[in-house]
Design a protein around this motif. Structure first.
Motif: not given
Ligand code: B12
Lengths: 484, 210
Positions: B37, B73, B77, B84
């Motif tokens: 990420l 994302v 996730k 995050g």
């Protein structure tokens, strides 16, 4: 030299087949995709439904069949005359007759004394109206700036009052709501002598941004539009998509969607009051793809605005659109070339009422006194092109060629004298053609400085277009902020 | 340590079809989801943001990149757990009452989203009460108000006042923007920040809550 109302149409970016294709595409958009509306326009939707449109109230979608559009469009007048206070300023909008003037709503001005950018005031609106009144090539006055120093509830009446006092040319502006429209009509009727006289010679008209592209009716503006139409006050049906953000990136797609929006608007108006005067108000614009801001100075804006006139001409409704904008922040070389290109293209396209054409900078966000003077010159040149080259016995001048003879000169020939003031464009004084020596002796001024000096002189001339008696009556009735 | 340059190139080059494959490959190779990420996706968006500011990338291209970013994302996730999401800014954004301009406001919303903030976009013509309700509901820590008309700028002040009256003012930072809005106006009405464009708005928002 009167260069107002000349016939354009020399530049046709679309072939007749392309015009038909785009018109057909627009009809298809209205039949299959349709337009959307929000709460507040139920009566308008009902009216369209009663006339044959399909209304889906859950999805708030209105699809309009082509015969309804065609029948409605046929009722819109082919000619709309917008009057000045003096008939010499009347605008005969029809065919390819071209008129160019200011456009609306900037909020900043380059201060004429300091050159610094600052918020516009009511006094600025008055000064700019005085400039427009005296600059011959600016044919009408769309209120060019917002009086940010007064309360917004006083906007409508004070903007119209200030423009009508300072200038004898036709005045057009938007209004905030229907109540504002009624007040403005009342005040204009006082100036005209009566409402009937105003309708006979409409020296005011309104703009409504009835469409929020893509394909959505703006509730407030559509209501104002219909109310103006009921009162037979001419109204410009403004819709201004930006290619790449609120319409397809491609020019053809933008024209098709915009033409559809305009056809829907004209249909609504002609169902509301058949035969009422209106202007097709498609303004094809472009998004600046690097910022998504409005990109008014692009040459393609000139091309697309000429093209949209072809579409309005095809359905025989006079049009309102836009040119001579610039994305430059000051009256520099960029402002000059962007304005000149789009002005001449749109004029040669034959658009009937080209607004935004004088005074503006920074894509509709700023005005400058000197820019009005420079743009007066640009418009004059653009319109001069429309005059073309006269070729007849007198202009061929065979007689004088023979009488001067080989080796002579034409400087003092009577033929020269009789055409000296009419054959070529007469500058308003901003264009420099002096010798370098002379130019240096006069201070080496560039176009911007020369234009500022001209503006200053023009502003020294005081004049009010509202008689004292009417002025007092208006002040008794409304909250007029500009000092008497 | 895995090299994330391919992921970054793929985002910057708008080659989104390859992104999911590259992410799973990195995961298979043992890369930490948070690294993918931060060093992959977010680092790529930083490059995109820079190119946008230099005018090398067009906004529609930036939005495309932002879309692929959120696809990425979404894959990460479930693997990220709390790390995050918990400290993310929660933004409520809308155009104030009486104003229907939304192009700029939507851009701001999209740029904030791609900067990793959770954005709740209310739309246009939003009353002060609706802003107050949304800030409460979303437990927002940033409120963004947009206005393009001088006639609706006073509505920004009324909205700020409504937030003060509701007792939420301490919990939420207020940002304002739109063509006629200035830094001076922002200060005058008691807002916390102003930004002239979408890129700087996203940066400002992040710095307001960090
Ligand atoms: C497109 C447009 C419209 C479209 C809107 C379409 C839409 N979906 O939004 C339509 C045609 C519907 C429209 C309608 C009207 N408009 Co208008 N419109 C514009 C125009 C040309 C561009 C605005 C735009 O989209 N810019 C592009 C975006 C990307 O830029 P932006 O909005 O400034 O946003 C950027 C920054 O400001 C900032 N930002 C924006 N919001 C926020 C919020 C926060 C929190 C932050 C930090 C930053 C931020 O970031 C953005 C991205 O970089 C402007 C002129 C101009 N050049 O600005 C006039 C303009 C704003 N409109 C104007 C007017 C007068 C109107 C109308 C009243 C016209 C009428 N007479 O009917 C109506 C009002 C309708 C209403 N009630 O709101 C005037 C305003 C004058 C004034 N009084 O203030 C302008 C200046 C044009 C003019 N000179 O006449 N309009």
């Amino acid at each position: 030299m009167n260069l107002m109302g000349l016939q354009g149409g020399q530049y046709q970016p679309l072939t007749q087949d392309q015009v038909k294709t785009i018109h057909g595409a627009a009809l298809q958009i209205l039949e299959t995709t349709g337009i959307t509306y929000e709460t507040g326009l139920e009566a308008t939707a009902n009216m369209l439904e009663a006339a044959g449109a399909r209304v889906n109230r859950d999805e708030k979608r209105i699809c309009i069949p082509r015969d309804l559009i065609e029948a409605s469009v046929a009722k819109a007048p082919e000619q709309v005359v917008l009057c000045g206070r003096d008939p010499k300023n009347d605008l005969n909008l029809t065919e390819n007759r071209v008129h160019m003037g200011t456009g609306g709503g900037t909020i900043k001005i380059l201060d004429p004394d300091t050159g610094e950018v600052r918020a516009t005031t009511l006094q600025d609106l008055h000064d700019v109206s005085r400039l427009v009144d005296q600059l011959d090539n600016i044919h009408f006055l769309v209120r060019p700036c917002i009086p940010t120093d007064i309360d917004e509830k006083d906007y409508d009446i004070n903007m119209f009052y200030t423009c009508l006092r300072g200038s004898g040319k036709h005045v057009m502006s938007g209004v905030n709501d229907e109540a504002g429209l009624h007040k403005v009509i009342e005040m204009a009727s006082m100036i005209a002598g009566s409402k009937e006289k105003l309708q006979e010679r409409p020296f005011i008209s309104v703009i409504t941004s009835f469409a929020i592209s893509p394909l959505k009716l703006c509730t407030q503006s559509t209501l104002i539009m219909q109310e103006a139409i009921r009162n037979r006050i001419p109204v410009a049906l403004s819709s201004a998509p930006m290619a790449g953000s609120t319409s397809p990136l491609t020019m053809a797609g933008t024209l098709a969607q915009l033409h559809a929006e305009e056809l829907a608007g004209v249909t609504i108006c002609q169902l509301t009051n058949p035969g009422a005067p209106l202007l097709y108000g498609g303004i094809p614009g472009m998004a600046n793809l690097a910022t998504m801001g409005y990109c008014g100075g692009a040459v393609e804006c000139g091309m697309m605005n000429a093209a949209i006139h072809q579409l309005s001409e095809y359905i025989k409704v006079p049009n309102y659109n836009s040119s001579c904008l610039s994305d430059a922040k000051l009256p520099d070389a960029q402002a000059g070339y962007e304005k000149a290109f789009t002005a001449v293209l749109n004029a040669m396209g034959g658009s009937n009422y080209i607004h935004h054409a004088a005074g503006m900078l920074e894509s509709m966000l700023a005005v400058a006194h000197e820019q009005f003077v420079i743009d007066d010159e640009i418009i004059g040149n653009a319109c001069k092109v429309l005059k073309g080259i006269e070729v007849d016995e007198e202009h061929l001048a065979l007689e004088v060629i023979d009488s001067v003879g080989p080796g002579g000169n034409f400087m003092t020939a009577p033929h020269t004298m009789s055409h000296i003031r009419s054959e070529y464009y007469n500058s308003n004084g901003v264009t420099d053609r002096k010798s370098r020596d002379r130019w240096e002796a006069e201070g080496s001024l560039d176009a911007r400085q020369r234009a500022l000096n001209i503006a200053k002189k023009l502003l020294a001339n005081q004049k009010s277009y509202i008689t004292e008696e009417v002025d007092q009556a208006i002040r008794d009735r409304f909250n007029i902020i500009l000092p008497a | 340590m895995t090299d994330f340059s391919e992921i970054r190139e793929c985002l910057v080059g708008l080659d989104d079809s390859r992104l999911p494959g590259l992410i799973s490959r990195a995961l298979d190779a043992g890369a930490a989801p948070a690294d993918i990420l931060n060093q992959g996706l977010i680092a790529a968006m930083d490059i995109v943001g820079e190119r946008m500011e230099n005018g090398e990338m067009f906004i529609p291209e930036v939005l495309m990149a932002a879309q692929s970013m959120s696809t990425g994302v979404d894959i990460l996730k479930p693997l990220l757990g709390d790390e995050g999401g918990s400290d993310r800014g929660r933004v409520v954004i809308g155009t104030v009452q009486g104003d229907l301009h939304d192009i700029g406001k939507n851009l701001v919303a999209m740029m904030m989203e791609s900067a990793g903030l959770a954005v709740h976009n209310l739309g246009v013509d939003i009353t002060p009460e609706a802003f107050v309700a949304a800030v409460k509901e979303q437990d927002a820590n940033i409120l963004c108000l947009s206005a393009l008309l001088t006639t609706t700028m006073p509505m920004m002040k009324q909205t700020v006042d409504a937030i003060v009256e509701s007792g939420l003012r301490d919990k939420v930072k207020i940002m304002v923007g739109g063509a006629p809005v200035t830094q001076g106006f922002a200060e005058e009405i008691g807002a916390d920040a102003f930004a002239p464009d979408a890129g700087s708005a996203a940066k400002q928002a992040k710095s307001l809550i960090s």
